[in-house]
Design a protein around this motif. Sequence first.
Motif, PDB file in Angstrom:
ATOM      1  N   SER A  17     -15.350  -5.348  -5.547  1.00 41.59           N
ATOM      2  CA  SER A  17     -15.541  -6.789  -5.444  1.00 41.59           C
ATOM      3  C   SER A  17     -15.864  -7.110  -3.993  1.00 41.59           C
ATOM      4  O   SER A  17     -15.269  -6.530  -3.082  1.00 41.59           O
ATOM      5  CB  SER A  17     -14.273  -7.546  -5.854  1.00 41.59           C
ATOM      6  OG  SER A  17     -13.934  -7.308  -7.198  1.00 41.59           O
ATOM      7  N   ILE A  48     -17.858 -11.147  -7.026  1.00 44.16           N
ATOM      8  CA  ILE A  48     -17.988 -11.699  -5.673  1.00 44.16           C
ATOM      9  C   ILE A  48     -17.194 -12.990  -5.602  1.00 44.16           C
ATOM     10  O   ILE A  48     -17.362 -13.883  -6.436  1.00 44.16           O
ATOM     11  CB  ILE A  48     -19.448 -11.996  -5.293  1.00 44.16           C
ATOM     12  CG1 ILE A  48     -20.323 -10.746  -5.414  1.00 44.16           C
ATOM     13  CG2 ILE A  48     -19.515 -12.530  -3.866  1.00 44.16           C
ATOM     14  CD1 ILE A  48     -21.788 -10.983  -5.083  1.00 44.16           C
ATOM     15  N   ALA A  50     -16.461 -16.096  -2.851  1.00 43.06           N
ATOM     16  CA  ALA A  50     -17.184 -16.520  -1.660  1.00 43.06           C
ATOM     17  C   ALA A  50     -16.998 -18.001  -1.380  1.00 43.06           C
ATOM     18  O   ALA A  50     -16.603 -18.778  -2.248  1.00 43.06           O
ATOM     19  CB  ALA A  50     -18.673 -16.214  -1.834  1.00 43.06           C
ATOM     20  N   ALA A  58     -24.019 -15.044  -2.520  1.00 40.87           N
ATOM     21  CA  ALA A  58     -23.543 -14.590  -3.830  1.00 40.87           C
ATOM     22  C   ALA A  58     -24.497 -14.989  -4.940  1.00 40.87           C
ATOM     23  O   ALA A  58     -24.842 -14.170  -5.808  1.00 40.87           O
ATOM     24  CB  ALA A  58     -22.145 -15.158  -4.098  1.00 40.87           C
ATOM     25  N   THR A  62     -26.969 -12.462  -7.138  1.00 41.59           N
ATOM     26  CA  THR A  62     -26.799 -12.357  -8.584  1.00 41.59           C
ATOM     27  C   THR A  62     -28.057 -12.790  -9.328  1.00 41.59           C
ATOM     28  O   THR A  62     -28.454 -12.155 -10.317  1.00 41.59           O
ATOM     29  CB  THR A  62     -25.608 -13.212  -9.043  1.00 41.59           C
ATOM     30  OG1 THR A  62     -24.453 -12.851  -8.279  1.00 41.59           O
ATOM     31  CG2 THR A  62     -25.315 -12.987 -10.511  1.00 41.59           C
ATOM     32  N   LEU A 160     -18.438 -14.369 -10.565  1.00 44.71           N
ATOM     33  CA  LEU A 160     -18.517 -15.134  -9.326  1.00 44.71           C
ATOM     34  C   LEU A 160     -17.377 -16.137  -9.241  1.00 44.71           C
ATOM     35  O   LEU A 160     -17.002 -16.761 -10.244  1.00 44.71           O
ATOM     36  CB  LEU A 160     -19.855 -15.880  -9.247  1.00 44.71           C
ATOM     37  CG  LEU A 160     -21.128 -15.032  -9.224  1.00 44.71           C
ATOM     38  CD1 LEU A 160     -22.360 -15.926  -9.152  1.00 44.71           C
ATOM     39  CD2 LEU A 160     -21.114 -14.041  -8.072  1.00 44.71           C
ATOM     40  N   GLU A 177     -19.227 -18.493 -12.516  1.00 45.55           N
ATOM     41  CA  GLU A 177     -20.662 -18.307 -12.703  1.00 45.55           C
ATOM     42  C   GLU A 177     -21.214 -19.059 -13.911  1.00 45.55           C
ATOM     43  O   GLU A 177     -22.384 -19.452 -13.942  1.00 45.55           O
ATOM     44  CB  GLU A 177     -20.994 -16.813 -12.825  1.00 45.55           C
ATOM     45  CG  GLU A 177     -20.500 -16.119 -14.086  1.00 45.55           C
ATOM     46  CD  GLU A 177     -19.045 -15.685 -14.019  1.00 45.55           C
ATOM     47  OE1 GLU A 177     -18.589 -15.065 -14.992  1.00 45.55           O
ATOM     48  OE2 GLU A 177     -18.380 -15.961 -12.991  1.00 45.55           O
TER      49      GLU A 177
END
Length: 353
Positions: A17, A48, A50, A58, A62, A160, A177
């Motif tokens: 990660s 990730i 962030a 990020a 992606t 994410l 995400e």
Amino acid sequence: MPIAPLRKKPKGPRPISLALQGGGAHGAFEWGVIDRLLEEEGLEIQAITAASAGAMNAVAFTSGLIAGGRDGAKAALDDFWKQVNRKGGRNVFGDTSIWTSAFGGATDWIKNTPGWRMAETLALSLSPYEFNPFNLNPLHDILDEAIDFAALRERSPVKLYISATAVRTSKAKVFRETELTARHVMASACLPQVFQAVEIDGEPYWDGGFLANPPLWPLFYDQTPDDILLVSLNPFVRDETPKSPGEIMDRLNEITFNAALSSELRAIGFVQKLLDEGLLKDNARGRYRRMLVHAIKADEPLADLSLASKFNTEWSFLTDLKARGRKAAEDWLGECMSQVGERSTVDLKSGFA
């Protein structure tokens, strides 16, 4: 104190990660780190977490990964930072001084004079609701053009966790995400001195770095790799005591934006200590996990850069930061890659610094 047992080496690419700090244009350093990691077939980025500029990296990573695998991710990051250079200008990362923009070539000694500081104070006395009533933010157009958010929400292969700060409740908010849009990333990067709060579902948000830079706790309670590679943008250690007004403000900014991360790292170290002493049981389902922590720190690679450089979007500067990131990642791979999946390469018990 008992030594934590070594783990068996995983077969195939080693999952990790990434934890990406925010730091304005210094996020180009993370661009370089990710660019180099993508060339390492023995690693696979599966999650990730962030904040701010880290969140931009990020989603670019992606989105590109969905479109074209590792090569697509590299190309998407390249394109994003080119868009920052071409369309963003200094305000994409929230330059807090109108005087810095007007007199970008001013030398450090001028910026440390009382007159300059008075001008900065005057500029900061105006809120973004006064000097930016139309709420113009170049980041929105850059993100909309560079990132395929629909594809990201529907079929992201990477988990994410993007942080923002809830203005009304002073709580950290983490977006996933499956819900991300350009506004979520804008919220994560919203410096309140320059941009109006970003409203999402009726709630106003500011920069995620204030409370979670980046948030680590989501990785503990989800099905994510045990290995966390932290990429910091704010140096934890400075050898010299700041004395000029500019130096003091720069260092205060770094300490402030490292505070939440330092607390989380201490918590990880404390849990690891209890696990090592047998006072807690390592739970495979995530209640008490033995996280393996690694770090690419900004202390040396970015030590020569000031706070003002976080607003510099000149292409030569961004590509220099990318080169620094690639070099830092290359060094980390040479020193620590063999330990991924086996043990931490950061000693949290003795202090992260």
